[in-house]
Motif scaffolding. Structure first.
Motif, mmCIF file in Angstrom:
data_model
loop_
_atom_site.group_PDB
_atom_site.id
_atom_site.type_symbol
_atom_site.label_atom_id
_atom_site.label_comp_id
_atom_site.label_asym_id
_atom_site.label_seq_id
_atom_site.Cartn_x
_atom_site.Cartn_y
_atom_site.Cartn_z
ATOM 1 N N TYR A 1 -7.500 1.105 26.044
ATOM 2 C CA TYR A 1 -8.293 0.628 24.915
ATOM 3 C C TYR A 1 -7.382 0.339 23.730
ATOM 4 O O TYR A 1 -6.222 0.732 23.701
ATOM 5 N N GLY A 2 -7.932 -0.374 22.755
ATOM 6 C CA GLY A 2 -7.160 -0.672 21.556
ATOM 7 C C GLY A 2 -6.965 -2.161 21.370
ATOM 8 O O GLY A 2 -7.671 -2.988 21.960
ATOM 9 N N ASP A 3 -5.986 -2.518 20.550
ATOM 10 C CA ASP A 3 -5.713 -3.926 20.255
ATOM 11 C C ASP A 3 -5.424 -4.692 21.538
ATOM 12 O O ASP A 3 -4.744 -4.199 22.443
ATOM 13 N N GLY A 4 -5.942 -5.908 21.611
ATOM 14 C CA GLY A 4 -5.681 -6.747 22.774
ATOM 15 C C GLY A 4 -6.513 -6.420 23.991
ATOM 16 O O GLY A 4 -6.205 -6.881 25.100
ATOM 17 N N LEU A 5 -7.598 -5.655 23.795
ATOM 18 C CA LEU A 5 -8.394 -5.232 24.949
ATOM 19 C C LEU A 5 -9.030 -6.422 25.669
ATOM 20 O O LEU A 5 -9.034 -6.468 26.905
ATOM 21 N N GLU B 1 -8.022 -9.452 25.968
ATOM 22 C CA GLU B 1 -7.010 -10.144 26.755
ATOM 23 C C GLU B 1 -6.610 -9.326 27.977
ATOM 24 O O GLU B 1 -6.399 -9.869 29.068
ATOM 25 N N TYR C 1 -18.134 -2.181 22.061
ATOM 26 C CA TYR C 1 -17.956 -2.587 23.454
ATOM 27 C C TYR C 1 -19.097 -3.483 23.932
ATOM 28 O O TYR C 1 -18.893 -4.365 24.771
#
Length: 310
Positions: free
Chosen positions: A196-200, A202, A223
Motif C-alpha cells: 500500500y501507499g504511493d503508486g498503488l 499503478e 480504497y
C-alpha cells in the motif's frame, strides 16, 4: 468471584480504551432456547473499538453500562428450557448479538452456536465468527469465478487473512494489498502481494495487466474510490466498513449480519478444521488486560487475531 458471580468487560461512556474495565456481574441464567457458556476464548475486533469510541453511534448505538464482544468459544454449563441441541459439557463456538462475549460466562441462543470441531484450538474457535462470516459475506458479494482477479485491501488483517484464503478456495487470483512485512505470508497463501501507499494504482495495474475483476475493501473509503477509478464494475466492489462511501458511489457493502447463520459458521469452521483456511492468532491476553489487547489491535498492523482468554 463467588459461584453466583461472573466477570465481564464493561464501559459506562464512549471514549478511549481507558473507559474499559472488568467487573463482577450476576451469573447469567439461560432462558428457554438458550445455554450458558463458560467462555474459554473470545476474539476482539476493530468494530468493537469503533462502537466503544462512539464512532459508530449512529449505526450501532450503545446503551450504558455496555458490555462488549461478539466472538466466543467455550463449554456449555447450563441449559434453558427446551434445549436439545447441546448438553452440559459440550464444547461450542459461536456469537453473541448482545455485546457480551468478553466475559467469563455468557448466555447465548442455541441458534447462534455450533459444535466446536476438535481440530480447532480454543483461540481459533473463539476468533472464528466475525472474521469468518464477514469474509464469507464479502466474497459472496463479489461472486468470484475461477481464474478471476480480486484485489483485497488490508489483506493481512483479521478479516483480510481469511478473505484471501477463502478467495483461493474459490480459485480466484488474489492481489493482497498490505505492508511489505506481510509479503511472505501473502505469497505463501497463493496471493500476489501489493504494497500500500504511493503508486498503488499503478502497482495494481502492473500486477494484473489483464484487469481486475473485483475489489474487496476492508480498510476505508479511499480504497472504494480507488476501485471505481480503476474501472472495476461497481456491483463487484465490496466494502465491509465504508458504508457512506458505498452509498455515495453505488457499490456493495455486505456485512456479517446476513451471513450470521449456523450454516455459514459451520462451513467456515470446516474450512479451518480441514486446513484449507488458517486463522493466525497474533496474541492472547487475559481478560484483565483488555485495554492492552485493544491497544495492540488499534495499531492496525497486526496479522491475524487478538484473543481474550477469560
Amino acid at each position: 468471584m463467588n459461584s453466583a458471580q461472573a466477570r465481564a468487560v464493561r464501559f459506562d461512556q464512549y471514549g478511549d480504551r481507558d473507559v474499559l474495565h472488568v467487573t463482577e456481574v450476576p451469573m447469567p441464567s439461560p432462558a428457554a432456547g438458550e445455554v450458558l457458556v463458560e467462555v474459554r476464548a473470545a476474539g476482539i475486533n476493530p468494530g468493537e473499538a469503533a462502537i466503544r469510541s462512539g464512532a459508530m453511534r449512529e449505526r450501532f448505538p450503545a446503551t450504558f453500562p455496555s458490555g462488549q464482544g461478539s466472538d466466543l468459544a467455550g463449554v456449555v454449563t447450563a441449559l434453558g428450557d427446551g434445549v436439545t441441541d447441546f448438553g452440559l459439557g459440550d464444547e461450542v463456538l459461536g456469537f453473541s448479538w448482545q455485546r457480551s462475549s468478553h466475559a467469563t460466562h455468557v448466555v447465548v441462543p442455541v441458534t447462534q452456536l455450533i459444535p466446536k470441531p476438535a481440530a480447532l484450538s480454543w483461540e481459533v474457535a473463539g476468533s472464528l465468527y466475525v472474521v469468518g462470516c464477514t469474509a464469507w459475506a464479502a466474497v459472496d458479494a463479489v461472486a468470484p469465478k475461477p481464474g478471476e482477479t480480486v484485489a483485497v485491501s488490508a489483506a493481512a488483517g483479521g478479516v483480510g487473512t481469511v478473505t484471501v484464503q477463502l478467495l483461493a478456495v474459490h480459485s480466484a487470483h488474489v492481489l493482497g494489498i498490505a505492508s511489505p512485512a506481510n509479503a511472505d505470508w501473502l505469497t505463501a497463501h497463493d496471493a500476489t502481494p501489493v504494497p500500500y501507499g504511493d503508486g498503488l494504482a499503478e502497482a495494481l495495474t502492473a500486477a494484473a495487466p489483464d484487469g481486475i475483476d473485483a475489489f474487496i475493501d476492508l480498510f476505508g473509503p479511499g480504497y472504494v474510490q480507488l476501485a471505481v477509478d480503476l474501472g472495476i464494475p461497481r456491483d463487484r466492489i465490496e466494502t465491509i466498513i465504508s458504508f457512506q462511501k458505498a452509498q455515495e458511489l453505488g457499490t456493495r457493502s455486505a456485512g456479517s449480519e446476513g451471513a450470521s447463520t449456523r450454516e455459514v459458521l459451520t462451513e467456515m469452521a470446516d474450512h479451518v478444521a480441514s486446513g484449507r483456511i488458517e486463522i493466525p492468532v497474533a496474541a492472547t491476553y487475559p481478560l484483565d488486560r483488555v485495554r492492552d489487547a485493544y491497544a495492540e489491535l488499534e495499531q492496525r498492523h497486526t496479522r491475524g487475531k487478538i484473543v481474550l482468554i477469560p
